[in-house]
Design a protein around this motif. Structure first.
Motif, short mmCIF file in Angstrom:
data_model
loop_
_atom_site.label_atom_id
_atom_site.label_comp_id
_atom_site.label_asym_id
_atom_site.label_seq_id
_atom_site.Cartn_x
_atom_site.Cartn_y
_atom_site.Cartn_z
N ILE A 22 0.42 -0.86 0.06
CA ILE A 22 -0.17 -0.12 -0.08
C ILE A 22 1.00 1.35 0.28
CG2 ILE A 22 -1.94 1.52 1.38
CD1 ILE A 22 -3.36 -1.42 2.26
N GLU A 23 1.08 2.15 -1.41
CA GLU A 23 1.08 3.85 -1.13
C GLU A 23 -0.03 4.34 -1.30
OE1 GLU A 23 4.06 3.28 -4.16
OE2 GLU A 23 5.35 1.75 -3.32
N ASN A 24 0.37 5.05 -0.13
CA ASN A 24 -0.65 6.31 0.38
C ASN A 24 -2.16 6.19 -0.26
OD1 ASN A 24 1.83 8.43 0.37
ND2 ASN A 24 1.86 8.61 -2.09
N GLY A 25 -2.32 4.92 0.49
CA GLY A 25 -3.82 4.49 0.46
C GLY A 25 -4.18 3.87 -0.62
N VAL A 26 -3.34 3.40 -1.46
CA VAL A 26 -4.12 3.00 -2.26
C VAL A 26 -3.16 1.17 -2.36
CG1 VAL A 26 -3.66 2.81 -5.22
CG2 VAL A 26 -3.97 4.38 -3.86
N ILE A 27 -3.91 0.28 -2.81
CA ILE A 27 -3.01 -1.33 -3.35
C ILE A 27 -2.78 -1.44 -4.84
CG2 ILE A 27 -3.53 -3.44 -3.57
CD1 ILE A 27 -6.16 -2.96 -1.79
N VAL A 28 -0.83 -1.47 -4.62
CA VAL A 28 -0.50 -1.62 -5.69
C VAL A 28 -0.20 -3.06 -5.76
CG1 VAL A 28 2.30 -0.72 -6.77
CG2 VAL A 28 1.34 0.48 -5.06
N HIS A 29 -0.46 -3.77 -7.26
CA HIS A 29 0.14 -4.50 -7.62
C HIS A 29 1.20 -4.96 -8.56
CE1 HIS A 29 -4.36 -6.61 -5.65
NE2 HIS A 29 -3.53 -6.24 -4.90
#
Length: 233
Positions: free
Chosen positions: A29-36
């Motif tokens: 998670i980066e800045n509240g966003v899931i990164v796939h």
């Protein structure tokens, strides 16, 4: 010693195999966003990872031990005989989904996985006559390669208790969409569809709102070394 070394190799292979299906257990998670990161060889693996991340918590918990089954069943090859057997009609698809039991995680994973292929076939139909199925076949092949190499932003506002019929109506409406940019909508609609299956079986569906960025794999070329795909920390 040779026998012992072989045993160590087998153990390590087992660990790698298990870790490849642990995507629902850990999220970057980066800045509240899931990164796939698209480090998976096949697009369908990435697709399943994105969809599972958006499902109700109890559904995820039920599926987690069986993600290998789900991913294996979800992967498919593009057929050459769409002229012979057409895309499944909406009412037939609805009946198939309504029959999925939710309490046995392995059965749930297998049957959800089996329905990924008709989901893709339905969404990627051309908007117009396609008697021989050539348009669908072309769209499927382009999606399985083009989507895998793209960056996708998925903003999920949550499953809103839509019925299976309503969600399927959205899925069948994708025939009119631009296929090159359809991936985020297909992930969201599939998450709604699987959540509707969970609800139909008596499962709880609390509101889940998430954002996902699906990033193409970073390949680093170093002089004298083989290409090394980026991995999730």
């Amino acid at each position: 010693m040779k026998r012992c070394g072989s045993y160590v190799v087998l153990v390590m292979l087992g660990i790698v195999a298990l870790s490849s299906f642990s995507f629902a257990l850990e999220e970057k998670i980066e800045n509240g966003v899931i990164v796939h990161d698209s480090s998976n060889v096949k697009l369908i693996n990435s697709f399943v990872e994105d969809v599972v991340a958006l499902l109700p918590p109890e559904m995820v918990k039920t599926l987690e031990p069986h993600l290998d089954i789900l991913t294996k069943e979800a992967n498919f090859t593009v057929r050459d005989d769409y002229w012979r057997r057409k895309v499944i009609p909406l009412n037939d698809f609805k009946g198939r989904l309504e029959s999925i039991p939710i309490r046995d995680g392995a059965v749930l994973a297998r049957q959800l996985g089996e329905n990924v292929k008709p989901i893709f076939e339905t969404a990627l139909r051309p908007n117009g006559s396609d008697v021989m199925g050539d348009g669908l076949k072309k769209n499927l092949k382009e999606a399985l390669t083009g989507w895998k190499n793209g960056k996708h932003v998925i903003n999920y506002t949550g499953y809103k208790d839509q019925s299976l019929e309503v969600v399927l109506g959205t899925l069948y409406g994708f025939a009119k969409y631009n296929k090159s940019t359809l991936y985020p909508d297909l992930v969201i609609t599939t998450a709604d569809l699987w959540s509707a299956v969970w609800k139909h079986g008596g499962g709880e569906t609390p509101m889940v709102t998430k954002s996902i960025i699906r990033k193409p794999a970073d390949i680093n070329f170093r002089k004298g070394a083989a290409p090394a795909p980026a991995y999730r920390k």
